[in-house]
Each structure stands twice: as structure tokens, then as C-alpha cells.
Scaffold this motif. Structure first.
Motif, PDB file in Angstrom:
ATOM      1  N   UNK B 131       0.805  -1.224   0.000  1.00 36.00           N
ATOM      2  CA  UNK B 131       0.000   0.000   0.000  1.00 36.00           C
ATOM      3  C   UNK B 131       0.833   1.266   0.000  1.00 36.00           C
ATOM      4  N   UNK B 132       2.106   1.160   0.397  1.00 32.02           N
ATOM      5  CA  UNK B 132       2.949   2.357   0.440  1.00 32.02           C
ATOM      6  C   UNK B 132       3.785   2.525  -0.823  1.00 32.02           C
ATOM      7  N   UNK B 133       3.633   1.628  -1.783  1.00 35.72           N
ATOM      8  CA  UNK B 133       4.468   1.689  -2.983  1.00 35.72           C
ATOM      9  C   UNK B 133       3.867   2.635  -4.018  1.00 35.72           C
ATOM     10  N   UNK B 134       4.728   3.154  -4.898  1.00 41.78           N
ATOM     11  CA  UNK B 134       4.257   4.014  -5.986  1.00 41.78           C
ATOM     12  C   UNK B 134       3.544   3.160  -7.026  1.00 41.78           C
ATOM     13  N   UNK B 135       2.826   3.848  -7.913  1.00 38.16           N
ATOM     14  CA  UNK B 135       2.043   3.129  -8.899  1.00 38.16           C
ATOM     15  C   UNK B 135       2.918   2.248  -9.797  1.00 38.16           C
ATOM     16  N   UNK B 136       4.083   2.772 -10.163  1.00 41.65           N
ATOM     17  CA  UNK B 136       4.978   1.994 -11.017  1.00 41.65           C
ATOM     18  C   UNK B 136       5.412   0.702 -10.340  1.00 41.65           C
ATOM     19  N   UNK B 137       5.731   0.800  -9.044  1.00 38.16           N
ATOM     20  CA  UNK B 137       6.128  -0.398  -8.310  1.00 38.16           C
ATOM     21  C   UNK B 137       4.953  -1.369  -8.179  1.00 38.16           C
ATOM     22  N   UNK B 138       3.754  -0.815  -7.954  1.00 38.05           N
ATOM     23  CA  UNK B 138       2.585  -1.687  -7.841  1.00 38.05           C
ATOM     24  C   UNK B 138       2.399  -2.482  -9.126  1.00 38.05           C
ATOM     25  N   UNK B 139       2.579  -1.785 -10.255  1.00 35.35           N
ATOM     26  CA  UNK B 139       2.435  -2.458 -11.541  1.00 35.35           C
ATOM     27  C   UNK B 139       3.480  -3.579 -11.665  1.00 35.35           C
ATOM     28  N   UNK B 140       4.669  -3.315 -11.175  1.00 33.27           N
ATOM     29  CA  UNK B 140       5.713  -4.354 -11.248  1.00 33.27           C
ATOM     30  C   UNK B 140       5.383  -5.525 -10.347  1.00 33.27           C
ATOM     31  N   UNK B 141       4.825  -5.241  -9.171  1.00 29.53           N
ATOM     32  CA  UNK B 141       4.413  -6.348  -8.305  1.00 29.53           C
ATOM     33  C   UNK B 141       3.325  -7.144  -9.017  1.00 29.53           C
ATOM     34  N   UNK B 142       2.441  -6.417  -9.732  1.00 31.30           N
ATOM     35  CA  UNK B 142       1.392  -7.092 -10.507  1.00 31.30           C
ATOM     36  C   UNK B 142       1.985  -8.032 -11.541  1.00 31.30           C
TER      37      UNK B 142
END
Lengths: 258, 324
Positions: B131-142
Motif C-alpha cells: 500500500x505504500x508503494x508508488x504506482x509503477x512499483x505496484x504495476x511491477x508487483x502485478x
């Protein structure tokens, strides 16, 4: 089924990452503590009355106070509190996954729908068991201070566990139906309360309906367990209640359209 | 690797997709291009077993999506439009959870975890709460959760949407690095993305496929009208007239270019009317024979953008393109 446990454990842990789990437990413990204190005070007053009546040779006129009776009230109250807590425990289970989109992960992973349903149900059941366990100091106090019968205490807890599991299964069903947690909680509470009071009309209905409605109501079954009566019929009632709710939740999840 | 036949999905009476048919070979990267609401997500959701189709069949790696969903799901990694992340978990816990529910054997989990963390550039944030990650990182986790069980097929629904240009380049690089080893379907409404990452393109509009081809063949083969640009230094009216007489030429426009002391002519010609002789050849002959002073002769290719707009707007005769 090991994947069901994986889901259950993840969900159980998530109760304690957000404060939900702690809040529910704290509310429950505070209320139970208050109710137990009140019952103890009441028991103390009755004991004094009984001693006074006995001295005046009127002892036969009133019942001697009974620790088991007192604890039955406490268990009954615990059931009522749980009527309020169960919807809060279950409302997020599936609704939140649908809202945040994580449902897509579960439904596109090699999981059977049943594994998802059982996983979610176990998570709620685990939290509920923890709550029941945390209420155990109350009977322990009774056993330290007096000499109540163990049997009714145990069957009472068994009854509460089954009733709570029924509410949780019901809550899971409503959480499967909507993606709005408030709606899920409201429907769960309404439906559980309805089953609680469904027999209130029984006295004024014809004999067949009276039987059916009394059987459908949650209270008489819980009452038997709390009084220490183990009747197969009561167990069957709760287990079939749980099975039906879980089955319907399974169907709802299978028939998703969006 | 993926075979889709007459796939149709109705929401109530409303068709989301109708008679979608295509196939993807092993190792190929297929782009799904279409405006919003065209049916890209619906198609992907059916392929990944999230939705059931109303009609038609879809097979992934030889398994039918409807009758053997578990086998299909084991072989497909899926990144939905919104990455399905549990915001309260750490990246590492989340990936561990995903590996468990996706049947990654216990002994392979730790090596898969470190491989994917590195592949997706998530090493530094492995212990952070999602929840604390930036959108770009979230996409990478995805993307990490999509590839963690080493699937044969990857389905990525708008993997670069909402990212800043630098993140877009990084994600595209990541997808490119996966191409070849994996069969990839990715959807987008960003046109250059398709040209840069995909081998073949499916253009879909209003639930129907309007074109399937490679990017190059689409931009050459689809045109009904071709364009040719000529820059000449000694233009005259006679020159324009001669150009017009070339069989197949539909129109000639002249645009004076005073800065270069020349004139630019734009020829539009219709392939079907030009007969056997290529208009480019005839035009070149006219210029040279007349001594008009040829500076440039440029065949104009349609960009993917033009094709996309042409295919997804009303005037297009959809049937013709598919028939070809």
C-alpha cells in the motif's frame, strides 16, 4: 485443501494488520467483562438473600443460587454480542476482494471455488475461536471460586461455537453477493436476527407452523446446548444451516457475471 | 498455444464480444488494440478463466478454458487492469502467498521468489508494504505475481496504463525480456506500444475483430488508397496534368514550398484501379522524362495510428478488411 488453509491464514492475519481484529476482540472482552461482573453481583445478592431466608427458616421458599445458572445467562449474553460481531467479521471476506480486484487473482489462480469459500470461512472461524478462547478466564474464575458442573459449561461453549459458525457462514454468503461491505453486514445482521426471532410468532400460529418455526429459530437450539442438553437435532440444525449457507455462497461465486 | 474460436459473451442482451476468433503461436507477442470498451478485457477474462463465455471455445496450451479451468490457470499468468494486490501485505509475503495458491512446489519457492524479485526490479522494496508503494512499483508487483509460477502464457491487460513515461519504458523493457520465452497477449489503447512490443496485432472494436496482422503488413496491406509524395524543383501545370493521367491516380495536390524553392505534390492512388503497373514507377517516369527536377519521392505509409482510427471509426467497411 491446503490452499484453503493458505487463504484462511492470509485472511486471518489481515484481521490484525488493520485494527479490525483488535477492535472486535477489545469490544467483546469489555462487554463480556461488564456482563460477567453484573451477573456476579446479581449472584452475590441472591446468595445473601438465600442465607438470610435460610436463617429465618424460609429457605425452602427460594431456590439456592446456582453457579451454572448464573453462567448460562453469561453464555446467552455472549450469543447476543456475537449476533452483532459476526457481520463485522464476515463483511469484508469476499466483498473487499471484489472491490479491490484481488478476487481476480483468486479466481484466475488454480483454485477450486470450494477452496476459496472454505478458506474464507476458516479465517472467520479462526478469529471467532480466538474470541471464544479469550472468554475462557470467565469460567476459570468460576471454577476457582466455586464448584460448578463442567458439563453444561462445555456444551454451552459448543453451542455458541456452532451458532457463531452459522452466523459466519451466513455472513460469508452475503459477502459473496455484494461488493459493498455495509450492505453485506446489514443483510447478515438482519438475516441472523430474523432467525433469532423467527419463532416469536409461533405461539399464535397453527401447530404445524409452530413446530417448523420453533425448529428454524436459533434460540431454542442454543438454549438446549447452554442448559447442558446434547440433542442430535440441535447439532444437525446448526450443521445444516452452515452447509446450506456455504453451498449458496459457493453457487454465488461460481455464477459470477462481472 | 492459444486458440480462440467464435468467442461470444453477452451481458444481458448486450454483446461484449461477438465471434472473436484468433490464435497465438508459442513464443509470440500478440497485441490487443482497441478503444475503451471494445471488449479487450472481456476476452482476456474469458481466456484466464475469470469469466465464462456465452458461446464459442477458447483453448490455452491444449486445454479448454471452460472444461479444464485448473489446467489452464496453472499455465496462465494474468495481470488484470488493476493489479490484484493486497495493500496490507509486504511484497515478499504477497508473492509467497501467490506462489502457494498457484501450486509452486515448496522447494522451488525461494529461488522463484528471488528470480522474480530481481527480474521485476523489486529487490529494494521486497520488505515494504504494498500500500505504500508508488504506482509503477505496484504495476511491477502485478507483473511479478503474473510470472511467479513460470507460466507458459502471459495475459497482460493494459500493463502500462497510468504510468509515467520512464516507468512505461521500464515495463515495456520487462515485457520484451519475457517475449520469446513466453507467449504473451497484451492489451493497450496506446498505439506506439503495439508497434514496439508486439509481433502481431488484433484490432478489436465494439466486440468484433476488425483486423489481425503483423504491424508492417497492416500498414501496407490495409490501405485502399496509397499516397506518394513528390518534391520537384521545376513544377508546372503540365506536370500536375501528367500525373493525373497516370492510371489509378485519384487526386493530385500541389503545395508550394517557397523555402526550398520547390513544390510538393501529394498523389493519392487506388491500388485496385492502377492495374499491373505500380503508380510509383509511372510517377517516377513522368518526372524524369519531363525533366521536372525530382528532389524527393516518398511513398507514405500509414502509421498504426491512422489504421487504428480508420478501422475503429464509422466509415470503414469492416467486412472488406477481413475478407482480404
Amino acid at each position: 485443501m491446503s490452499k484453503a488453509l493458505t487463504i484462511a491464514w492470509r485472511d486471518f492475519r489481515s484481521y490484525f494488520v488493520s485494527p479490525i481484529g483488535f477492535v472486535i476482540i477489545a469490544v467483546f472482552i469489555l462487554l463480556m467483562g461488564w456482563l460477567f461482573t453484573a451477573s456476579l453481583a446479581d449472584f452475590q445478592r441472591r446468595s445473601l438473600e438465600y442465607v438470610q431466608y435460610s436463617r429465618m427458616q424460609f429457605g425452602d421458599l427460594i431456590q439456592p443460587p446456582n453457579l451454572n445458572h448464573m453462567f448460562m445467562n453469561v453464555l446467552g449474553n455472549m450469543g447476543v454480542i456475537f449476533l452483532f460481531l459476526a457481520p463485522i467479521i464476515t463483511m469484508r471476506l469476499l466483498a473487499e476482494e471484489k472491490k479491490t480486484g484481488t478476487m481476480e487473482l483468486l479466481l484466475t489462480s488454480p483454485l477450486r471455488t470450494a477452496e476459496i469459500i472454505f478458506g474464507k470461512f476458516f479465517a472467520a472461524l479462526l478469529l471467532f475461536s480466538l474470541i471464544l478462547l479469550l472468554s475462557s478466564p470467565l469460567p476459570v474464575i468460576l471454577f476457582l471460586a466455586g464448584n460448578p458442573a463442567l458439563g453444561p459449561v462445555l456444551t454451552g461453549y459448543l453451542g455458541l461455537f456452532l451458532m457463531g459458525a452459522s452466523f459466519l457462514a451466513l455472513g460469508l454468503l452475503f459477502s459473496a453477493i455484494t461488493e459493498n461491505q455495509i450492505i453485506a453486514a446489514s443483510l447478515t445482521f438482519g438475516c441472523a436476527l430474523f432467525f433469532w426471532i423467527i419463532n416469536w410468532i409461533a405461539a399464535n400460529a397453527n401447530p404445524t407452523w409452530e413446530k417448523i418455526l420453533s425448529y428454524l429459530s436459533i434460540i431454542p437450539h442454543l438454549g438446549n446446548f447452554i442448559r447442558g442438553l446434547l440433542d442430535l437435532q440441535d447439532g444437525v440444525y446448526y450443521l445444516s444451516f452452515i452447509a446450506l449457507a456455504l453451498f449458496l455462497a459457493h453457487r454465488v461465486l461460481l455464477s459470477r457475471t462481472v | 498455444m492459444i486458440t480462440v474460436q467464435n468467442l461470444t459473451k453477452f451481458y444481458g442482451n448486450q454483446p461484449a464480444i461477438e465471434d472473436v476468433t484468433f490464435s497465438v503461436d508459442r513464443g509470440e507477442v500478440l497485441g490487443f488494440l482497441g478503444p475503451n470498451g471494445a471488449g479487450k478485457t472481456t476476452t482476456m477474462r474469458i481466456l484466464t478463466g475469470y469469466l465464462a463465455s456465452t458461446r464459442g471455445t477458447a483453448q490455452v496450451a491444449g486445454f479448454d478454458v471452460a472444461s479444464q479451468p485448473l489446467e489452464v490457470k496453472r499455465r496462465v499468468g494474468y495481470l488484470p487492469e488493476h493489479p490484484p494486490l493486497y495493500s496490507e501485505m509486504t511484497v515478499q509475503d504477497y508473492l509467497d502467498f501467490v506462489m502457494r495458491i498457484k501450486d509452486v512446489p515448496k522447494e522451488r519457492r525461494s529461488s522463484r521468489r528471488s528470480t522474480v524479485l530481481e527480474q521485476c526490479g523489486l529487490g529494494e522494496v521486497r520488505g515494504r508494504v504494498i500500500g505504500h508503494l508508488s504506482k509503477g512499483y505496484c504495476q511491477r508487483v502485478g507483473i511479478a505475481q503474473a510470472i511467479i509460477h513460470d507460466p507458459e502464457v502471459l495475459v497482460l491487460d493494459e500493463p502500462t496504463v497510468g504510468l509515467d513515461p520512464k516507468q512505461i519504458i521500464e515495463i515495456r523493457g520487462l515485457i520484451k525480456s519475457l517475449a520469446g520465452q513466453k507467449t504473451v497477449i497484451l492489451s493497450t489503447h496506446i498505439l506506439p506500444e503495439v508497434g514496439q512490443t508486439c509481433d502481431r496485432v488484433v484490432i478489436i472494436n465494439r466486440g468484433r475483430i476488425v483486423a489481425i496482422d503483423t504491424c508492417e503488413r497492416l500498414s501496407v496491406g490495409l490501405r485502399q488508397v496509397d499516397q506518394l509524395e513528390l518534391l520537384v524543383s521545376r513544377a508546372s501545370d503540365a506536370f500536375a496534368g501528367q500525373l493525373k493521367r497516370i492510371p489509378g491516380v485519384v487526386s493530385v495536390k500541389s503545395i508550394p514550398q517557397p523555402s526550398q524553392n520547390a513544390t510538393r505534390f501529394v498523389l493519392e492512388w487506388d491500388r485496385q484501379k492502377s492495374g499491373n503497373r505500380d503508380v510509383r514507377e509511372s510517377a517516377a517516369q513522368v518526372v524524369v522524362e519531363g525533366g521536372f527536377g525530382l528532389l524527393e519521392l516518398v511513398p507514405v505509409r500509414m502509421s498504426l495510428e491512422d489504421i487504428f482510427l480508420q478501422l475503429t471509426t464509422e466509415e470503414v467497411r469492416e467486412g472488406r478488411i477481413l475478407d482480404e
